[in-house]
Design a protein around this motif. Structure first.
Motif, PDB file in Angstrom:
ATOM      1  N   HIS A 161     -10.378  44.114  37.440  1.00  0.00           N
ATOM      2  CA  HIS A 161      -9.334  44.645  36.449  1.00  0.00           C
ATOM      3  C   HIS A 161      -9.790  44.871  35.019  1.00  0.00           C
ATOM      4  O   HIS A 161      -9.778  45.730  34.354  1.00  0.00           O
ATOM      5  N   SER A 180      -7.790  52.668  39.336  1.00  0.00           N
ATOM      6  CA  SER A 180      -6.586  52.088  39.081  1.00  0.00           C
ATOM      7  C   SER A 180      -5.719  51.876  40.385  1.00  0.00           C
ATOM      8  O   SER A 180      -5.059  50.754  40.652  1.00  0.00           O
ATOM      9  N   LEU A 205      -3.472  45.521  32.908  1.00  0.00           N
ATOM     10  CA  LEU A 205      -4.561  45.347  32.949  1.00  0.00           C
ATOM     11  C   LEU A 205      -5.113  44.343  31.975  1.00  0.00           C
ATOM     12  O   LEU A 205      -4.658  44.702  30.829  1.00  0.00           O
TER      13      LEU A 205
END
Length: 593
Positions: A349, A369, A412
């Motif tokens: 992340h 992602s 994130l």
């Protein structure tokens, strides 16, 4: 000096030991009946009688030091002698025995050691005759008696002295034998006690090994099942019969098995929690704190949580402590494994977030992602978090992540040198994240900046600057702690990073230059006073209070500002330009300096 005085010193000793006092000595039976008196005793008879009494006292004494001192005190019973020194053999060496509060001369001690267990002459200043007499028994040398005389002793006096020495040595042998018997008896008693303790210990070890095998087997099953915290507390409750619980390192409940669970569970106090963790960490093994028996879960030295048993009646025994220790070890391995997995996920992340903030191509960003389970196709907000009492380390980043999850933010996360950054897929609530972090950290001294909505991956770097801008504006406001949104900054948006820096400097110099120069020359705070005056809406009382000065001092400063700058605060145009200039000076140019 021994031997001086009208009466034998031995009578004084005898009186202390409980013998008849000298004045009440027994009379001869014939004298009591008025018959003829017995013939008077000669000095030799008297000396012999003294030695007999001394001999009895020596053999009645059980301590070697007292025997030697008694012989030295009553050496005059054998003749015109004085005791110069006495020595006892202790641990292979001769130890001087102080007499009359003084130690023997070094030359005497050296001579005694040279004799090596034999009798020999000793030279003492002022004494024509001196002798070191060995006190020998069946076991060997017991010590020495150093005797001197102002005249050469007669043969009879030497014989009496030799008798005294033999009796002293024999008394020392008896005392030595008694002491050995006492020591042997004590040693035998100690050995018997030790044997009994070892037998009990062996029985206890056998029982404990059986319990340990049961604990090991149960904890192995828990580890194999990957049941996590719930499985550990269930197993621990089964083994001990006490309620078992797991808390994270911040004191929040993660698992409870057994009766008596508080509902709701108490909110932890961060300060007390840290104090408790430090206190437990100083000890080895579980520690009792109030009604709980607590063990830290700390693989590799890092505290991940607390495993505890609730034991209000203090029923826990060594088996309970053993089970708790093994359960904490098992849980530490499980949490360490989960921690490693979480760190891998967090690193993925963080790497994606770092690339998004720096700028990356959309195709790669969308693919990565999706791999970490985050939807980048939604509108996003960049959130910058800074807490004044916390460095932006891994622990603080994790704290921010937990707080964000607690308020329902999907994001994130990454960190910079002095702040943590969230790329969130929804607009944060005005106060929710700030309040959650205040609870997590135990302090409200934090600031959060939020960007305007971002609809494209390529715009994320610019919106990151907006979030930083919102944070900086908030930090320079009167209410510096809380959350600021970039799209609510108003005038401050045009004073942001996109503004022309030189133009802003020129504008500030035009309106505040004279005041800045004055402050620099006189170490004054005219510009800061003017800025606070505008911040407080021109209210004199609030401005004076914020500057910690008197109202009359404020009036004087404002008048000086008018005189120095040549601007009229009552003029609407001057007032607006001065207010904007002070905001630019403080927020964009960094204030003083």
């Amino acid at each position: 000096m021994a031997g001086s005085g009208a009466h034998s010193p031995y009578h004084r000793y005898s009186h202390r030991k409980g013998s008849l006092p000298r004045g009440s000595a027994r009379r001869h039976p014939t004298a009591a009946r008025g018959g003829p008196r017995p013939p008077a005793r000669t000095p030799a008879d008297h000396a012999l009688h003294e030695l007999v009494e001394l001999s009895r006292a020596l053999f009645d004494t059980s301590d070697e030091v007292d025997i030697l001192r008694l012989a030295m005190d009553h050496i005059a019973a054998a003749g015109p002698y004085s005791a110069e020194a006495g020595y006892l053999k202790v641990g292979g060496g001769l130890v001087p025995n102080p007499w009359n509060g003084r130690m023997p001369a070094l030359a005497v001690s050296r001579r005694v050691r040279e004799l090596a267990g034999q009798d020999g002459d000793v030279t003492v200043p002022g004494r024509p005759w001196g002798r070191a007499l060995a006190l020998r028994g069946l076991e060997g040398l017991h010590g020495y008696l150093v005797v001197t005389s102002r005249s050469r002793p007669t043969e009879a006096e030497r014989t009496l002295l030799a008798t005294l020495v033999r009796h002293t040595a024999a008394a020392l042998s008896v005392a030595f034998a008694h002491r050995r018997r006492r020591e042997d008896a004590l040693e035998l008693h100690r050995l018997r006690d030790e044997r009994t303790a070892l037998q009990r210990q062996l029985i206890s070890v056998v029982a404990e090994l059986g319990y340990q095998r049961a604990v090991h087997a149960l904890m192995a099953d828990v580890a194999a099942s990957s049941g996590g915290e719930e499985a550990v507390t269930r197993a621990l409750h089964r083994l001990t019969g006490l309620p078992a619980l797991v808390e994270d390192r911040f004191g929040r409940l993660r698992s409870w098995t057994g009766p008596g669970r508080p509902d709701p569970y108490p909110e932890p106090d961060p300060v007390r929690q840290d104090e408790m963790l430090q206190a437990v960490a100083k000890e080895v093994g579980p520690v009792r704190i109030k009604d709980r028996l607590i063990a830290l879960v700390h693989p590799h030295g890092e505290i991940l949580g607390v495993l505890a048993l609730v034991d209000a009646r203090e029923e826990a025994d060594e088996h309970t402590v053993l089970a708790l220790g093994h359960a904490a070890t098992s849980l530490a391995l499980e949490l360490a494994h989960l921690r490693n997995l979480a760190e891998v996920e967090l690193r993925l992340h963080r790497e994606l977030a770092d690339d998004l903030l720096a700028g990356t191509d959309e195709a790669s960003a969308y693919a990565r992602s999706e791999a970490v389970g985050h939807d980048l196709h939604r509108s996003h907000y960049i959130v910058v978090v800074q807490w004044s009492n916390r460095t932006a380390d891994v622990a603080f980043a994790q704290t921010v992540g937990r707080a964000a999850s607690a308020v329902g933010m999907r994001s994130l996360l990454t960190r910079r040198s002095d702040h943590v950054v969230l790329i969130a897929d929804d607009r944060p609530h005005t106060r929710a994240l700030y309040e959650a972090l205040a609870r997590e950290t135990g302090t409200r001294s934090g600031t959060i900046g939020v960007s305007a909505p971002c609809d494209s991956v390529k715009d994320i770097p610019r919106h990151y600057q907006e979030a930083q801008r919102a944070l900086e504006v908030r930090r320079h406001c009167r209410e510096r702690y809380g959350t600021s949104f970039f799209d609510e900054l108003g005038l401050y948006r045009i004073l942001g990073p996109g503004s022309d820096y030189r133009e802003l400097e020129t504008f500030v110099q035009e309106w505040l230059g004279q005041l800045i120069d004055y402050d620099s020359r006189h170490h004054a705070t005219m510009v800061e006073t003017l800025s606070r005056y505008f911040d407080c809406g021109g209210n004199y009382d609030e401005t004076a209070e914020s500057l910690a000065i008197h109202r009359s001092t404020l009036r004087y400063r404002l008048q000086r500002i008018r005189d120095i700058s040549g601007n009229d605060l009552a003029n609407v145009e001057d007032r607006l330009n001065l207010q904007v200039a002070t905001r630019v000076w403080r927020i964009v140019l960094g204030g003083p300096g």
